[in-house]
Design an enzyme around this catalytic site. Sequence first.
Site, short mmCIF file in Angstrom:
data_model
loop_
_atom_site.label_atom_id
_atom_site.label_comp_id
_atom_site.label_asym_id
_atom_site.label_seq_id
_atom_site.Cartn_x
_atom_site.Cartn_y
_atom_site.Cartn_z
N GLU A 1 5.07 -2.00 -2.78
CA GLU A 1 4.87 -0.76 -3.52
C GLU A 1 5.66 -0.71 -4.82
O GLU A 1 6.83 -1.13 -4.87
CB GLU A 1 5.28 0.43 -2.64
CG GLU A 1 4.75 1.75 -3.10
CD GLU A 1 4.56 2.70 -1.94
OE1 GLU A 1 3.43 2.79 -1.44
OE2 GLU A 1 5.55 3.33 -1.52
N LYS B 1 7.19 1.95 -6.99
CA LYS B 1 7.54 3.36 -6.80
C LYS B 1 8.85 3.67 -7.51
O LYS B 1 9.88 3.07 -7.20
CB LYS B 1 7.66 3.68 -5.31
CG LYS B 1 8.04 5.10 -5.00
CD LYS B 1 7.80 5.46 -3.53
CE LYS B 1 8.62 4.66 -2.56
NZ LYS B 1 8.44 5.14 -1.16
N LYS C 1 -2.00 5.02 -4.63
CA LYS C 1 -1.31 5.83 -3.64
C LYS C 1 -1.03 7.21 -4.24
O LYS C 1 -0.24 7.36 -5.18
CB LYS C 1 -0.01 5.18 -3.17
CG LYS C 1 0.57 5.85 -1.95
CD LYS C 1 1.73 5.07 -1.35
CE LYS C 1 2.17 5.69 -0.04
NZ LYS C 1 3.37 5.03 0.50
N GLU D 1 -4.26 7.12 6.40
CA GLU D 1 -2.89 7.19 6.93
C GLU D 1 -2.73 8.28 7.97
O GLU D 1 -3.14 9.43 7.76
CB GLU D 1 -1.93 7.42 5.78
CG GLU D 1 -0.46 7.52 6.21
CD GLU D 1 0.46 7.72 5.03
OE1 GLU D 1 0.63 6.75 4.25
OE2 GLU D 1 0.98 8.84 4.86
N ASN E 1 2.26 5.87 9.39
CA ASN E 1 3.48 6.08 8.63
C ASN E 1 4.63 6.34 9.59
O ASN E 1 4.58 7.27 10.41
CB ASN E 1 3.32 7.25 7.67
CG ASN E 1 4.33 7.22 6.54
OD1 ASN E 1 5.42 6.67 6.69
ND2 ASN E 1 3.97 7.80 5.41
N GLU F 1 3.75 1.49 8.04
CA GLU F 1 4.26 1.94 6.75
C GLU F 1 5.66 2.55 6.88
O GLU F 1 5.90 3.36 7.78
CB GLU F 1 3.32 3.01 6.15
CG GLU F 1 1.87 2.58 6.03
CD GLU F 1 1.00 3.72 5.54
OE1 GLU F 1 1.54 4.69 4.98
OE2 GLU F 1 -0.23 3.66 5.74
N SER F 2 6.55 2.14 5.99
CA SER F 2 7.87 2.77 5.80
C SER F 2 8.89 2.39 6.88
O SER F 2 8.55 2.15 8.04
CB SER F 2 7.75 4.29 5.74
OG SER F 2 6.88 4.69 4.71
#
Length: 507
Positions: free
Chosen positions: A55, A57, A117, A166, A187, A217-218
Amino acid sequence: MILDRIVESTKHRVAAEKLEQPLEDVKAAALALPSDTGFPLEAALRQQDFNFICEVKKASPSKGIIAEHFPYLEIAKEYGLAGAAAISVLTEPEFFKGSKQYLQDIAAAVNIPVLRKDFIIDEYQIYQAKIWGASAILLICACLDVSALTRFRQLADSLGLSALVEAHDAEEVQMAIDCGARIIGVNNRNLKDFTVDVNNSVRLRNLVDDDVIFVSESGLETPEDIQVLRDNHIGVALMGESFMRAPNKIEKLAYLYGSIYYKPAVKICGISKIETIPAIVEAKPDYMGLVFAPSKRQVTVAEAKELVLELRRKESAYINIAAQAWTQQVKESDAVDLNGNDTNGSDVEHASQRIKTVGVFVNETIENIVSAVDIAGLDVVQLHGDEDETFIQVLKEKTTADIWKAVQVCNADDAKAWLDSAADMLLFDAYHEDERGGTGHSFDWTSLDTVERPFMLAGGIDATNVARAIRTVRPYGIDISSGVEIEGRKDSQQISAFMELVSAINK
């Protein structure tokens, strides 16, 4: 809740954007673009045992500013060099400090899929994603109902965009399934309060069919985190902050992959100038290729002999310099640890590893090949023409050089036909009707999925795709030619940078 505030902000943003550029104009521009894309994000995420969506970001509501200095294009290019499967780009401006400019510039600069995103609540944003150059969009179950998810996913399909849907909990996973998602991301960060539970995706994995791409994710930080995902049949991770904070994205990705990868052999092919030899000796590839067939890189047998002699002379000088430096360090006690062990001898050993020479022939006679091997001192013969098994077996009886057979690949059957070859090594290259190698074009690497014997991979390999090639195909070795050239000539800086990159990928 933070999510409610983001959604409300997004509504105002989209309304303002529609005033600047009406829906009809954005829609028309999107529909004018090709929709037969093949859904490259989905293809990329199915290519190997584990893939990363990295990503770009600048900030987040939970962490604030992540990157004060934000060279987003350099970051994206480094992700590509590191072997990322795709790049996720934040376009939400208020809470994540994203921008459409980031997406447009990155999509134009990299050769891997780019995901928009954002908090998509209106079809307008999907048309925007298309005209900005995205390959995929994010749809968040917490922001939409099943009806909207389905409608937006279908619209994305019609434009040739993939949709990463998601979810956060079991109910949202079911929503993603009900809308027909082909990619479902779970997520590990709760968008309502931004708490993180890295096992959230593991708990929800068994709710999703195996033919659906599943993304965690994350909250993922270590190789152990990634191994947990692998162990639970999760093959993709989307990571933001961890990568953004890493000073070296290539080494970070290598670290997360863990120790299951290796450093492949490297052959630099098409050496035709004496002045290139010092760069070859300094870079230390495993093989140096000399092309005897008609091409812009062709050498005669006499020229090949001089190139090999110069290679050996430079190697000897290089070894002597390394040995002298090592001896001086030992005298100064810098190369011996507290237990008396040599700590720099490996440098001398590395310098003394002899670069093997490969002669590339196309439909040449056995007599001429054997003569070239003897005169030029070749270690390997690479057959890049229409030579058959009988030819290979006869040649093996007449020379001690290893025999490699190059196979031009259009589909899996092309590779399969040669799996039982008597050749010491197969080299898979891109098919080209008029040329045999060195075209700069790659081929569909999934054609090699069933190949179990060691092989060399050739065809369009360069710095932008070598990491992906190594991790996707896992070849014995990489063959590069035009990928280290500038205007058709081997470039010493390109050669050095490529070898350093291969080493960094597999640290």
